[in-house]
Scaffold this active site. Structure first.
Site, PDB file in Angstrom:
ATOM      1  N   GLU A 209      24.382 -47.644  -4.118  1.00 55.69           N
ATOM      2  CA  GLU A 209      23.552 -46.488  -3.817  1.00 55.69           C
ATOM      3  C   GLU A 209      22.194 -46.975  -3.311  1.00 55.69           C
ATOM      4  O   GLU A 209      21.628 -47.889  -3.891  1.00 55.69           O
ATOM      5  CB  GLU A 209      23.359 -45.616  -5.058  1.00 55.69           C
TER       6      GLU A 209
ATOM      7  N   GLU B  30      25.483 -45.505 -11.948  1.00 60.18           N
ATOM      8  CA  GLU B  30      26.573 -44.713 -12.506  1.00 60.18           C
ATOM      9  C   GLU B  30      27.924 -44.891 -11.822  1.00 60.18           C
ATOM     10  O   GLU B  30      28.738 -43.970 -11.841  1.00 60.18           O
ATOM     11  CB  GLU B  30      26.190 -43.235 -12.443  1.00 60.18           C
TER      12      GLU B  30
ATOM     13  N   GLU C  67      23.547 -42.105 -17.398  1.00 64.40           N
ATOM     14  CA  GLU C  67      24.575 -42.627 -16.487  1.00 64.40           C
ATOM     15  C   GLU C  67      25.927 -41.963 -16.740  1.00 64.40           C
ATOM     16  O   GLU C  67      26.706 -41.737 -15.810  1.00 64.40           O
ATOM     17  CB  GLU C  67      24.689 -44.151 -16.611  1.00 64.40           C
TER      18      GLU C  67
HETATM   19 ZN   LIG Z   1      20.656 -41.337 -12.249  1.00 66.76          ZN
END
Ligand SMILES: [Zn+2]
Length: 893
Positions: free
Chosen positions: A162, A296, A329
């Site tokens: 990410e 996550e 998470e």
């Molecule tokens: Zn987050």
């Protein structure tokens, strides 16, 4: 995702804010529709499933890969556009036939494949081989080295995708709406463990290597892919039909015991709350040394070691952080992973939601922690950031995913959004809100959603138009100040009239913004909370009796500030010690903010603070201690400093005396935190008794490490280090060099930066940029320099400007935001603002101009606040002293 430990950021945010441009608000959101979703990739060709195989060459920091992608052509085309970065593709074929051309442009992070002829709308298979690069910072596939007990260092591989870095590991359609199934294969040393989102399907050993193929993932976005490999070991358990593993570098896995229990508890609670069972067969939590944050990834969450593992040196605060980060998470496994925002505009849907749900879980499962009072700290930070003219809306337009990093503004994206969700939960009621969340998740499972989808689900279950009200809070920057004027009838019944304007620390609102405000009203000590929607200026409400205290933000739930007429404020002051804790806290928060914004005199706040006496309300005291410390900073070097320090000590002395030095067995963690906070401040403000006792305890600690509980170490160290001489500095330096986990490393290296002595501070600065720090502590360098800035602005500034690359390279992606928004807040007092701004602007991309404006607005505010506060506090102290003299018995001449 959790990018940075709060501590690192907060070290930067010593005080707060001021500035200009409004961020462009996102257009009013529509429900998710794939074709209408922003992005740079054409939507004519959509991936259905990938098979990716990689063979890392760890010594060369490269890898070779093969890839096969099943593609749905939605219309006939001869052009495919996908994301890639630092990769070279060869032997590219569609349905087995060589393509006409392949063009890769790393500046655009795109590869364009042109076919010999248009292929019809149908399923096709794209195959190719490629080479890529193993990174040395956490973006894409990266190598992390770490020192091991007994000397030497090891290396492992992990990933951080990410926002936009899956493309660094394999060419792909790397936008969140392009969900697909992924099957990963990797060839690694046979002695290593390899982990990914899904369990291992096959593992074949050939000589010194093993080839591991993982089961195919469910339909998901590319930014959630995870792969880690190294000398890892686990502890595990099975419950709720899920296999849990806590993984760490071998030898440290037992430190995951608490995390293993937490994970099982949280998952069971979330299964119930979300009404949707966790859909994967396993959930691994992987501790990566030095990675700094947590991510996550579906089924394989990565954490920095000290966000997952607990050692004998860990504090209660560390335990709380582990729990709350796990809860964050894991909430993403639903909000983010099962249902993903369509585009980065709505990243708040992921982050605010995970933060809010984590706080709720942490509070519910650990009542002794008073977790919402802890969260008030972050809410206040968010309100401070959002009280700038230059603040931005929660939903902000992200035209190009390469700028998506800038949308992760911690105070707004995470903390304001969390507070807004809590406010709406209170407005709708806990059960109705939960039903709306369930409806939203069920409708969008294994797909994407927008903010409008969430509001529509909440509207459907509540039969109210939530989108309309909530839009006020997510599409415009800032928040309101609610002004309350009370009137009394002959019988003493109170009616209040409400008005609102945007609250700003400095400056005027260019837009005259208004909000529909879900108020929580409480009249009287012990009165029940009442939910009221404040919709228009002049609105009148019945509000109990005029002789009762009143809160229009009961339990501190709302994201707004309140100002009461003088009579009502007087009644609140009179009843201050009897108020519910949260009502007292919000009164202090608001009154301090009103003083800072120059709308109320300092005396109104100090009178409240003085009314605390020896009450044990931790967050209220923490608020007071922080305000007093901010004034103390501004008073340094002025003639009034000593008198002020005495006054500040006198406010907190009664409760410090009540608490003493040693924790009692029946105390909750918050009371212990209160003791440490107050002792630390007394020491910082020159209390000779406290300094002497801290020194005595430190000396005992040097010879017997068991003599200080981990919880007490940071505070004792900070008091002692402020006045440290060279010998003491070296004692702590030795402890730092001997530390063998990240908790201890951070503790002792950070303590070195607390020194007032300029020569020792220079030594701390030298250490911060030296090769002495082990590789997993690279992120600590920047935090150390921020720590030095608290007493030595020029030294910290020259260290930062001379070593900016070294200090900030461990924060890839996030470094520009740190420079733009946090560096000005840390250096407002030591560097001329024009020089500061020029340096900041030259170190961030042009498109971050708004972020720089925010940072500089804060810096200018700090400077102007100092100019106001110092004479105000000196005047207040003079008035106290003449009042004291006036009450002396008159002396006859
Ligand atoms: Zn987050």
């Amino acid at each position: 995702m959790r990018r940075l430990k709060t501590r690192v950021l907060m070290a930067a945010a010593i005080a707060l804010p001021l500035a200009p441009l409004l961020a462009v608000a996102a257009p009013a959101a529509a429900p998710f529709a794939f074709d209408a979703t922003p992005g740079r990739l054409p939507k004519t060709v959509v991936p259905v499933s990938y098979s990716v195989g990689i063979v890392p060459d760890i010594d060369a920091l490269t890898f070779s890969g093969t890839e096969s992608v099943r593609l749905q052509f939605r219309s006939a085309t001869d052009t495919l556009v996908l994301n890639s970065l630092n990769e070279i593709l060869h032997d590219v074929r569609l349905d087995g036939r060589p393509v006409k051309s392949v063009t890769t442009d790393d500046s655009q992070q795109l590869t364009t494949i042109t076919l010999a002829a248009a292929a019809p709308a149908a399923l096709h298979t794209l195959t190719f081989a490629y080479t890529g690069k193993i990174e040395q910072q956490p973006h894409g596939l990266f190598a992390q080295s770490y020192s091991v007990a007994g000397g030497g260092s090891e290396l492992l591989l992990s990933t951080q995708m990410e926002d936009t870095d899956a493309r660094r590991m394999f060419p792909c359609w790397d936008e969140p709406a392009f969900r697909a199934r992924f099957q990963l294969t990797a060839t690694v040393p046979a002695g290593w463990t390899a982990l990914s989102n899904m369990p291992v399907a096959t593992r074949v050993v050939h000589g010194a290597l093993a080839t591991v193929t993982f089961q195919r993932t469910p339909n998901m976005p590319s930014y959630l892919i995870e792969f880690s490999a190294g000398d890892l070991a686990q502890i595990g358990a099975a419950s709720s039909g899920v296999r849990f593993g806590i993984w760490a570098v071998r030898g440290r896995e037992q430190e995951g015991r608490v995390a293993l229990a937490n994970a099982q508890q949280i998952l069971a609670d979330y299964n119930d709350y979300f009404g949707y069972r966790y859909p994967l067969p396993k959930l691994d939590s992987i501790a990566i040394p030095g990675s700094g944050g947590a991510m996550e990834n579906w089924g394989a969450i990565t954490y920095n070691e000290n966000l997952l593992l607990l050692t004998p040196g860990s504090t209660t605060g560390d335990r709380q952080e582990v729990y709350s980060v796990q809860a964050h998470e894991m909430a993403h496994q639903w909000s983010g992973d099962l249902v993903t925002m369509g585009w980065w505009d709505d990243i708040w849907l992921n982050e605010s939601f995970a933060s809010w749900r984590a706080a709720k879980e942490t509070d519910a499962r650990n009542p002794g922690w008073k977790w919402w009072e802890r969260e008030d700290v972050t809410k206040e930070q968010a309100m401070r950031a959002d009280a700038r003219v230059s603040s931005h809306a929660i939903q902000q337009h992200v035209s190009d995913e390469l700028q998506a990093d800038n949308a992760f503004d911690p105070e707004i994206t995470y903390d304001k959004g969390e507070a807004v969700l809590r406010m709406f939960e209170a407005y709708l009621g806990e059960h109705t809100f939960r039903d709306g969340i369930r409806r939203y998740l069920k409708a969008h499972a294994f797909s994407n959603a927008t903010t409008a989808d969430l509001w529509n689900a909440l509207s459907a279950v509540s039969h109210r138009n939530i989108g309309e009200i909530a839009g006020d809070w997510t599409t415009q920057p800032g928040f309101p100040l609610v002004t309350v004027s009370a009137g009394c009838d002959a019988a003493g019944a109170r009616t209040i009239a409400l008005s609102q304007r945007r609250f700003l620390l400095r400056g005027a609102d260019p837009h005259d913004a208004k909000w529909r405000i879900p108020l929580q009203l409480r009249s009287g000590v012990g009165g029940t909370r009442r939910s009221v929607l404040f919709t228009h200026d002049g609105q009148k409400l019945a509000a109990g009796r005029c002789d009762e205290p009143l809160s229009v933000n009961a339990d501190a739930i709302g994201f707004y500030r309140s100002s009461y007429d003088q009579a009502t404020f007087g009644v609140n002051l009179k009843n201050f010690s009897a108020l519910a804790d949260a009502d007292r806290i919000v009164l202090l928060d608001d009154q301090w903010a009103l003083v800072e914004s120059d709308t109320q005199p300092l005396a109104t706040y100090l009178t409240l603070a003085s009314a605390m006496a020896s009450s044990l309300d931790t967050r209220a005291w923490e608020q007071i201690a922080a305000a007093l410390a901010a004034i103390e900073y501004d008073e340094r070097g002025t003639p009034g400093h000593q008198a002020y320090a005495e006054f500040a000590r006198s406010i907190i002395q009664p409760v410090a005396d009540r608490l003493g030095w040693d924790a009692r067995p029946d105390e909750t963690p918050d009371v212990q935190l209160l003791r440490r906070t107050l002792l630390g401040d007394l020491g910082a403000w020159g209390d000779a008794g406290v300094i002497g006792e801290a020194r005595r305890r430190f000396d005992a600690f040097v010879t017997d490490r068991a003599s200080l509980r981990p919880d007490d170490r940071d505070e004792i160290l900070s008091i002692v280090m402020l006045g440290a001489d060279a010998a003491t500095f070296e004692q702590v330096h030795t402890m730092a060099k001997q530390a063998d986990d990240e908790v201890e490393l951070e503790r002792y290296y950070s303590a070195l930066t607390d020194v007032r002595d300029p020569q020792l501070a220079a030594e701390a600065a030298r250490i911060a940029v030296s090769s002495e720090l082990p590789p997993q502590a690279a992120r600590l360098r920047f935090a150390m320099v921020m720590g030095i800035a608290a007493h030595h602005q020029q030294l910290a500034w020259s260290t930062l400007s001379d070593h900016a690359d070294t200090l900030l390279s461990p924060f890839p992606g996030f470094a520009p935001l740190i420079i733009a928004q946090y560096v000005p807040v840390a250096f407002w007092d030591g560097v001329p603002l024009e020089q500061l701004e020029a340096w900041v602007r030259s170190h961030v991309p042009d498109e971050m101009s708004d972020n720089v404006d925010r940072g500089m607005e804060s810096a200018r505010f700090q400077l102007s606040e100092k100019a106001t506060l110092v004479p105000a506090v000196d005047g207040y102290l003079r008035s106290l002293s003449s009042a004291a003299q006036a009450t002396q018995p008159a002396q006859l001449p």
